[in-house]
Design a protein around this motif. Sequence first.
Motif, PDB file in Angstrom:
ATOM      1  N   HIS A 324      23.740 -50.236  16.900  1.00  0.00           N
ATOM      2  CA  HIS A 324      24.454 -51.254  17.678  1.00  0.00           C
ATOM      3  C   HIS A 324      24.508 -50.845  19.148  1.00  0.00           C
ATOM      4  CE1 HIS A 324      27.582 -54.245  18.651  1.00  0.00           C
ATOM      5  NE2 HIS A 324      28.115 -53.275  19.381  1.00  0.00           N
ATOM      6  N   ALA A 325      24.814 -49.566  19.393  1.00  0.00           N
ATOM      7  CA  ALA A 325      24.886 -49.074  20.779  1.00  0.00           C
ATOM      8  C   ALA A 325      23.532 -49.192  21.471  1.00  0.00           C
ATOM      9  CB  ALA A 325      25.376 -47.630  20.786  1.00  0.00           C
ATOM     10  N   ILE A 326      22.465 -48.898  20.744  1.00  0.00           N
ATOM     11  CA  ILE A 326      21.113 -49.017  21.313  1.00  0.00           C
ATOM     12  C   ILE A 326      20.805 -50.486  21.620  1.00  0.00           C
ATOM     13  CG2 ILE A 326      18.651 -48.794  20.779  1.00  0.00           C
ATOM     14  CD1 ILE A 326      19.459 -46.242  19.133  1.00  0.00           C
ATOM     15  N   ASP A 327      21.140 -51.369  20.679  1.00  0.00           N
ATOM     16  CA  ASP A 327      20.883 -52.798  20.875  1.00  0.00           C
ATOM     17  C   ASP A 327      21.663 -53.365  22.056  1.00  0.00           C
ATOM     18  OD1 ASP A 327      19.230 -52.687  18.670  1.00  0.00           O
ATOM     19  OD2 ASP A 327      20.731 -53.510  17.274  1.00  0.00           O
ATOM     20  N   GLN A 328      22.857 -52.807  22.301  1.00  0.00           N
ATOM     21  CA  GLN A 328      23.715 -53.287  23.383  1.00  0.00           C
ATOM     22  C   GLN A 328      23.509 -52.490  24.680  1.00  0.00           C
ATOM     23  OE1 GLN A 328      25.628 -56.069  23.111  1.00  0.00           O
ATOM     24  NE2 GLN A 328      24.629 -56.235  21.101  1.00  0.00           N
ATOM     25  N   HIS A 329      22.497 -51.662  24.693  1.00  0.00           N
ATOM     26  CA  HIS A 329      22.115 -50.891  25.889  1.00  0.00           C
ATOM     27  C   HIS A 329      23.232 -49.972  26.394  1.00  0.00           C
ATOM     28  CE1 HIS A 329      18.379 -53.113  26.131  1.00  0.00           C
ATOM     29  NE2 HIS A 329      19.064 -54.230  25.995  1.00  0.00           N
ATOM     30  N   TYR A 330      23.893 -49.310  25.455  1.00  0.00           N
ATOM     31  CA  TYR A 330      24.821 -48.247  25.851  1.00  0.00           C
ATOM     32  C   TYR A 330      24.021 -47.100  26.456  1.00  0.00           C
ATOM     33  CZ  TYR A 330      29.087 -50.051  23.598  1.00  0.00           C
ATOM     34  OH  TYR A 330      30.196 -50.775  23.278  1.00  0.00           O
ATOM     35  N   ARG A 331      24.668 -46.311  27.314  1.00  0.00           N
ATOM     36  CA  ARG A 331      24.030 -45.152  27.927  1.00  0.00           C
ATOM     37  C   ARG A 331      24.341 -43.926  27.069  1.00  0.00           C
ATOM     38  NH1 ARG A 331      26.269 -43.835  32.624  1.00  0.00           N
ATOM     39  NH2 ARG A 331      24.488 -43.605  34.025  1.00  0.00           N
ATOM     40  N   PHE A 332      23.337 -43.067  26.864  1.00  0.00           N
ATOM     41  CA  PHE A 332      23.460 -41.948  25.933  1.00  0.00           C
ATOM     42  C   PHE A 332      23.586 -40.596  26.646  1.00  0.00           C
ATOM     43  CE2 PHE A 332      22.644 -44.999  22.828  1.00  0.00           C
ATOM     44  CZ  PHE A 332      22.670 -44.446  21.558  1.00  0.00           C
ATOM     45  N   PHE A 333      24.125 -39.639  25.891  1.00  0.00           N
ATOM     46  CA  PHE A 333      24.223 -38.218  26.234  1.00  0.00           C
ATOM     47  C   PHE A 333      25.268 -37.924  27.328  1.00  0.00           C
ATOM     48  CE2 PHE A 333      19.478 -37.907  24.873  1.00  0.00           C
ATOM     49  CZ  PHE A 333      19.823 -38.252  23.586  1.00  0.00           C
ATOM     50  N   SER A 334      25.092 -36.850  28.060  1.00  0.00           N
ATOM     51  CA  SER A 334      26.160 -36.250  28.875  1.00  0.00           C
ATOM     52  C   SER A 334      26.842 -37.213  29.841  1.00  0.00           C
ATOM     53  CB  SER A 334      25.603 -35.058  29.652  1.00  0.00           C
ATOM     54  OG  SER A 334      25.149 -34.066  28.774  1.00  0.00           O
ATOM     55  N   PHE A 335      26.055 -37.986  30.585  1.00  0.00           N
ATOM     56  CA  PHE A 335      26.619 -38.924  31.559  1.00  0.00           C
ATOM     57  C   PHE A 335      26.691 -40.341  31.003  1.00  0.00           C
ATOM     58  CE2 PHE A 335      24.941 -35.864  34.946  1.00  0.00           C
ATOM     59  CZ  PHE A 335      26.196 -35.283  35.125  1.00  0.00           C
ATOM     60  N   GLY A 336      26.579 -40.465  29.697  1.00  0.00           N
ATOM     61  CA  GLY A 336      26.525 -41.771  29.078  1.00  0.00           C
ATOM     62  C   GLY A 336      27.883 -42.337  28.701  1.00  0.00           C
ATOM     63  N   ASP A 337      27.846 -43.352  27.837  1.00  0.00           N
ATOM     64  CA  ASP A 337      29.046 -44.036  27.393  1.00  0.00           C
ATOM     65  C   ASP A 337      29.694 -43.287  26.231  1.00  0.00           C
ATOM     66  OD1 ASP A 337      28.758 -46.190  29.270  1.00  0.00           O
ATOM     67  OD2 ASP A 337      27.124 -46.967  28.039  1.00  0.00           O
ATOM     68  N   ALA A 338      30.764 -43.877  25.699  1.00  0.00           N
ATOM     69  CA  ALA A 338      31.561 -43.164  24.695  1.00  0.00           C
ATOM     70  C   ALA A 338      31.843 -44.042  23.488  1.00  0.00           C
ATOM     71  CB  ALA A 338      32.881 -42.700  25.311  1.00  0.00           C
ATOM     72  N   MET A 339      32.277 -43.395  22.419  1.00  0.00           N
ATOM     73  CA  MET A 339      32.775 -44.101  21.256  1.00  0.00           C
ATOM     74  C   MET A 339      34.120 -43.526  20.866  1.00  0.00           C
ATOM     75  SD  MET A 339      29.980 -42.701  18.432  1.00  0.00           S
ATOM     76  CE  MET A 339      30.266 -44.092  17.339  1.00  0.00           C
ATOM     77  N   PHE A 340      34.981 -44.389  20.296  1.00  0.00           N
ATOM     78  CA  PHE A 340      36.259 -43.947  19.759  1.00  0.00           C
ATOM     79  C   PHE A 340      36.195 -44.177  18.264  1.00  0.00           C
ATOM     80  CE2 PHE A 340      40.691 -44.274  18.485  1.00  0.00           C
ATOM     81  CZ  PHE A 340      41.275 -43.241  19.199  1.00  0.00           C
ATOM     82  N   VAL A 341      36.405 -43.120  17.494  1.00  0.00           N
ATOM     83  CA  VAL A 341      36.227 -43.160  16.046  1.00  0.00           C
ATOM     84  C   VAL A 341      37.593 -42.968  15.396  1.00  0.00           C
ATOM     85  CG1 VAL A 341      34.917 -42.247  14.098  1.00  0.00           C
ATOM     86  CG2 VAL A 341      33.983 -42.062  16.412  1.00  0.00           C
ATOM     87  N   LYS A 342      37.971 -43.941  14.574  1.00  0.00           N
ATOM     88  CA  LYS A 342      39.313 -43.856  13.940  1.00  0.00           C
ATOM     89  C   LYS A 342      39.228 -44.180  12.451  1.00  0.00           C
ATOM     90  CE  LYS A 342      40.459 -48.625  15.263  1.00  0.00           C
ATOM     91  NZ  LYS A 342      41.399 -49.502  15.948  1.00  0.00           N
TER      92      LYS A 342
END
Length: 342
Positions: A324-342
Motif C-alpha cells: 500500500h505504501a509503495i502504491d501510494q508513493h510513500y518515501r522509504f528508509f532513513s529520510f522517508g515516511d513513517a508508520m504507526f503500528v497498533k
Amino acid sequence: MNIKDFDFDLPEELIAQTPLEKRDSSKLLVIDRKTHDMVDTHFDHILDELNPGDALVMNNTRVLPARLYGEKPDTHGHVELLLLKNTQGDQWEVLAKPAKRLRVGAKVSFGDGRLTATVKEELDHGGRIVEFDYDGIFLEVLESLGEMPLPPYIHEKLDDPERYQTVYAKENGSAAAPTAGLHFTQDLLEKIEAKGVKLVYLTLHVGLGTFRPVSVDNIDEHEMHSEFYTLSEEAAQTLRDVKAAGGRVVAVGTTSIRTLETIGSKFNGEIKADSGWTNIFIKPGYDFKVVDAFSTNFHLPKSTLVMLVSAFAGREFVLEAYQHAIDQHYRFFSFGDAMFVK
C-alpha cells in the motif's frame, strides 16, 4: 522461515535521498493489527494516536561523525574507517575499507597526524579493532575530522548534519541514527506531553549490525550484532506506573523496541533499570512483553527490521501495508515516511 518470505519489490525512486523541510510533515500510515485497517495521514497526526496516560519511549542516542578518511604513512594509500563501537579505552571496533591493506600492526594517519590508528586485531567482514592516538579530547578530535556516516543508499550530500540527528539526541555513541525519531519536533513533543503522555528516554547506541543484510536463507541461523543499551531507574519506574494504570508503552523505532523487549525478556516481563549489550533478534513467533504500539520507518526488503514489524503485526499484513505504501508513493528508509503500528 525463509528470507524470501520478507522480500518485496521497491522502486528505487521511493528511497528518500534528503529530509523534508519540516520534520513532522512526513506521511504516516496508521495500521491496526487487530482490524487490519489502514489510514493514510501525516506525521503530526500521531498526536491523535496517543492517549493520556500512555508513555512515548524514545532513543536519545547521538550519531558520532564516525566516518574517517586517512592514509597509510608508509604507502600513502587511502583508507576509510567507520567507527562502530568503543570496546575499551581508546580502542574501537571499526569497519575498514579496503580492509586487506590493514593487517595487525598497520597504522593510519588522519588530519596530517592529528589522529592515528593502529590495527590491533582483525575481525570478519572487514572489521578491525584499532587503537587511536591523539592529543586532547577524542570526541572533539572526531568532531573536527570525521563525517556523518549516512547509509549507503543515500547518495545526496546532507547540507545540515543535524538533520540526521533527532531533536532529543543527547548520548554520543551511534554509528547510525534511530531514524524513526527524525520526524519529531520540539513543538510536537510539547503537544504530546500536554495531552498527558509521558515522555520517556532510553539509550541504545545503534551499530551497523541492525542494517546489515541477512546472508542466510533460514532466518533462524542469522546472528545479530550486539549493541549497548541503558534504561534508567527513573524511566523504568515511569513505565511501570504507566502499565499499572492501564496505559500503553508506545516505542519510537525498532531500537527502542529492542531495548524494551531485551529488558522484558531478561526480567520475565518486568520493566527494570538495566544496561548492557543486546543481540536480541525479534522475528515472527516472538511474544512481546513490554511494547504495546510503535512508530517506525519503512525498511529494506529482507531486513531484520521488517521481520521485527512482522513479529508484532503479522507478516502478510505487514507486506500488504508495505505494498500500500509503495502504491501510494510513500518515501522509504532513513529520510522517508513513517508508520504507526497498533
